[in-house]
Design an enzyme around this catalytic site. Structure first.
Site, PDB file in Angstrom:
ATOM      1  N   ASP A 208      61.961   8.787  91.541  1.00 18.83           N
ATOM      2  CA  ASP A 208      61.378   9.695  90.567  1.00 18.83           C
ATOM      3  C   ASP A 208      59.897   9.336  90.492  1.00 18.83           C
ATOM      4  O   ASP A 208      59.545   8.247  90.016  1.00 18.83           O
ATOM      5  CB  ASP A 208      62.051   9.503  89.206  1.00 18.83           C
ATOM      6  CG  ASP A 208      61.471  10.401  88.117  1.00 18.83           C
ATOM      7  OD1 ASP A 208      60.408  11.025  88.340  1.00 18.83           O
ATOM      8  OD2 ASP A 208      62.071  10.465  87.027  1.00 18.83           O
ATOM      9  N   VAL A 209      59.032  10.235  90.972  1.00 18.02           N
ATOM     10  CA  VAL A 209      57.610   9.883  91.066  1.00 18.02           C
ATOM     11  C   VAL A 209      56.947   9.736  89.704  1.00 18.02           C
ATOM     12  O   VAL A 209      55.808   9.264  89.622  1.00 18.02           O
ATOM     13  CB  VAL A 209      56.824  10.906  91.926  1.00 18.02           C
ATOM     14  CG1 VAL A 209      57.342  10.911  93.352  1.00 18.02           C
ATOM     15  CG2 VAL A 209      56.871  12.298  91.305  1.00 18.02           C
TER      16      VAL A 209
ATOM     17  N   ASN B 223      53.735  14.144  98.285  1.00 18.09           N
ATOM     18  CA  ASN B 223      54.055  15.560  98.403  1.00 18.09           C
ATOM     19  C   ASN B 223      54.908  16.101  97.257  1.00 18.09           C
ATOM     20  O   ASN B 223      54.884  17.301  96.989  1.00 18.09           O
ATOM     21  CB  ASN B 223      54.785  15.798  99.732  1.00 18.09           C
ATOM     22  CG  ASN B 223      55.400  17.172  99.817  1.00 18.09           C
ATOM     23  OD1 ASN B 223      54.713  18.161 100.032  1.00 18.09           O
ATOM     24  ND2 ASN B 223      56.716  17.247  99.628  1.00 18.09           N
TER      25      ASN B 223
ATOM     26  N   TYR C   9      50.036  24.644  85.913  1.00 16.56           N
ATOM     27  CA  TYR C   9      50.196  24.259  87.316  1.00 16.56           C
ATOM     28  C   TYR C   9      48.835  24.076  87.986  1.00 16.56           C
ATOM     29  O   TYR C   9      48.591  23.072  88.661  1.00 16.56           O
ATOM     30  CB  TYR C   9      50.996  25.332  88.044  1.00 16.56           C
ATOM     31  CG  TYR C   9      51.173  25.081  89.528  1.00 16.56           C
ATOM     32  CD1 TYR C   9      52.082  24.130  89.980  1.00 16.56           C
ATOM     33  CD2 TYR C   9      50.443  25.797  90.473  1.00 16.56           C
ATOM     34  CE1 TYR C   9      52.257  23.894  91.341  1.00 16.56           C
ATOM     35  CE2 TYR C   9      50.605  25.573  91.830  1.00 16.56           C
ATOM     36  CZ  TYR C   9      51.519  24.618  92.254  1.00 16.56           C
ATOM     37  OH  TYR C   9      51.680  24.386  93.610  1.00 16.56           O
TER      38      TYR C   9
ATOM     39  N   LYS D  95      46.932  20.745  90.052  1.00 16.59           N
ATOM     40  CA  LYS D  95      46.445  20.784  91.430  1.00 16.59           C
ATOM     41  C   LYS D  95      44.942  20.549  91.480  1.00 16.59           C
ATOM     42  O   LYS D  95      44.415  19.975  92.450  1.00 16.59           O
ATOM     43  CB  LYS D  95      46.821  22.115  92.086  1.00 16.59           C
ATOM     44  CG  LYS D  95      48.329  22.281  92.284  1.00 16.59           C
ATOM     45  CD  LYS D  95      48.910  21.170  93.154  1.00 16.59           C
ATOM     46  CE  LYS D  95      50.389  21.336  93.406  1.00 16.59           C
ATOM     47  NZ  LYS D  95      50.949  20.326  94.322  1.00 16.59           N
TER      48      LYS D  95
END
Length: 262
Positions: free
Chosen positions: A72-73, A98, A164, A168
């Site tokens: 789990d990042v 990723n 979102y 990014k």
């Protein structure tokens, strides 16, 4: 046109979120290039509808070396476990951050929980994945490469995607800032910026929408006149991780068919 081959024999590559989509294809390509591949994902089974076995199993079946590490990042310790798993193969040489999450919706309706979750996965996962991988590389005295998955949303605002897009955008600056700090250690940090790629990543997409993307029926015209495919992005990742990009760091490489230029 010419073809390109890469040789990552003797190198260990961690790909977060490699159970499905772009990460899965990247893992396959690194595996075919001779790398030992660790899939650091929260789930082992792929989401891709045409996938019938876990990523690491398929790489093994094709003669490669691969392992699944439940990760789990958003959990710093879990990311550390993935790095430790790479130590069993000599240590991480290439880190591909990723793993990602998409949550859309109006900015005015976004809850604190939604905002915190998407930032923890997308931005936090990249930041701490970079930090831990770089620490391992420095301790071992190796020149390494880190490749992050950004997006066209890193620089282009899209409707109902503020939460979102902000993650990014953060990934772009994590990439650039890390590249600046880690250059003295011989560690390069770059990012790919995919456009609209035909994967099951966007959970809100219907089967019809995904099939439409695969049939090139995209909402905005793409100059290259086709939908993006996971292999398009994975190939860019291998380039940035390879010696062919030895003088490239801090860059955001668009893989969008020209989408952001019109």
């Amino acid at each position: 046109m010419g073809t390109v081959t890469y040789d990552f024999t003797g190198e260990t590559v961690i790909v977060t979120g490699a159970s499905s989509g772009i990460g899965r294809e990247a893992a396959f390509q690194f595996g075919k290039a001779g790398a030992t591949v660790l899939n650091a994902d929260i789930q082992e089974q792929p989401k891709d509808k045409d996938a019938d076995q876990p990523t690491h199993e398929q790489i093994r079946d094709e003669g490669g070396i691969a392992e699944f590490v439940a990760t789990d990042v958003t959990d710093h310790d879990a990311l550390g476990t993935a790095i430790e798993a790479a130590r069993e193969y000599g240590g991480v040489d290439v880190m591909v951050n990723n793993a990602g999450l998409y949550v859309g919706g109006p900015m005015l309706e976004t809850t604190p929980a939604e905002f915190e979750r998407i930032h923890a996965v997308n931005a936090g996962g990249v930041f701490f994945g970079t930090q831990l991988a770089a620490t391992d590389m420095i301790e071992r005295g190796v020149d390494g490469a880190i490749v992050n998955t950004a997006s066209i949303s890193s620089t282009v605002a899209q409707f109902n995607q503020v939460q979102y897009d902000s993650t990014k955008g953060a990934i772009q600056m994590i990439t650039r800032g890390s590249a600046l700090e880690l250059a003295e250690h011989g560690i390069r940090v770059n990012a790919v910026a995919p456009g609209q790629i035909a994967t099951e990543f966007l959970e809100g997409w219907t089967d019809e929408a995904i099939n439409g993307a695969k049939s090139n029926e995209l909402l905005k015209p793409v100059p290259l006149k086709r939908a993006g495919r996971p292999e398009d992005v994975a190939s860019a990742m291998l380039f940035l991780a390879s010696d062919a990009a030895s003088y490239v760091t801090g860059e955001l490489l668009y893989v969008d068919g020209g989408w952001q230029i019109i």
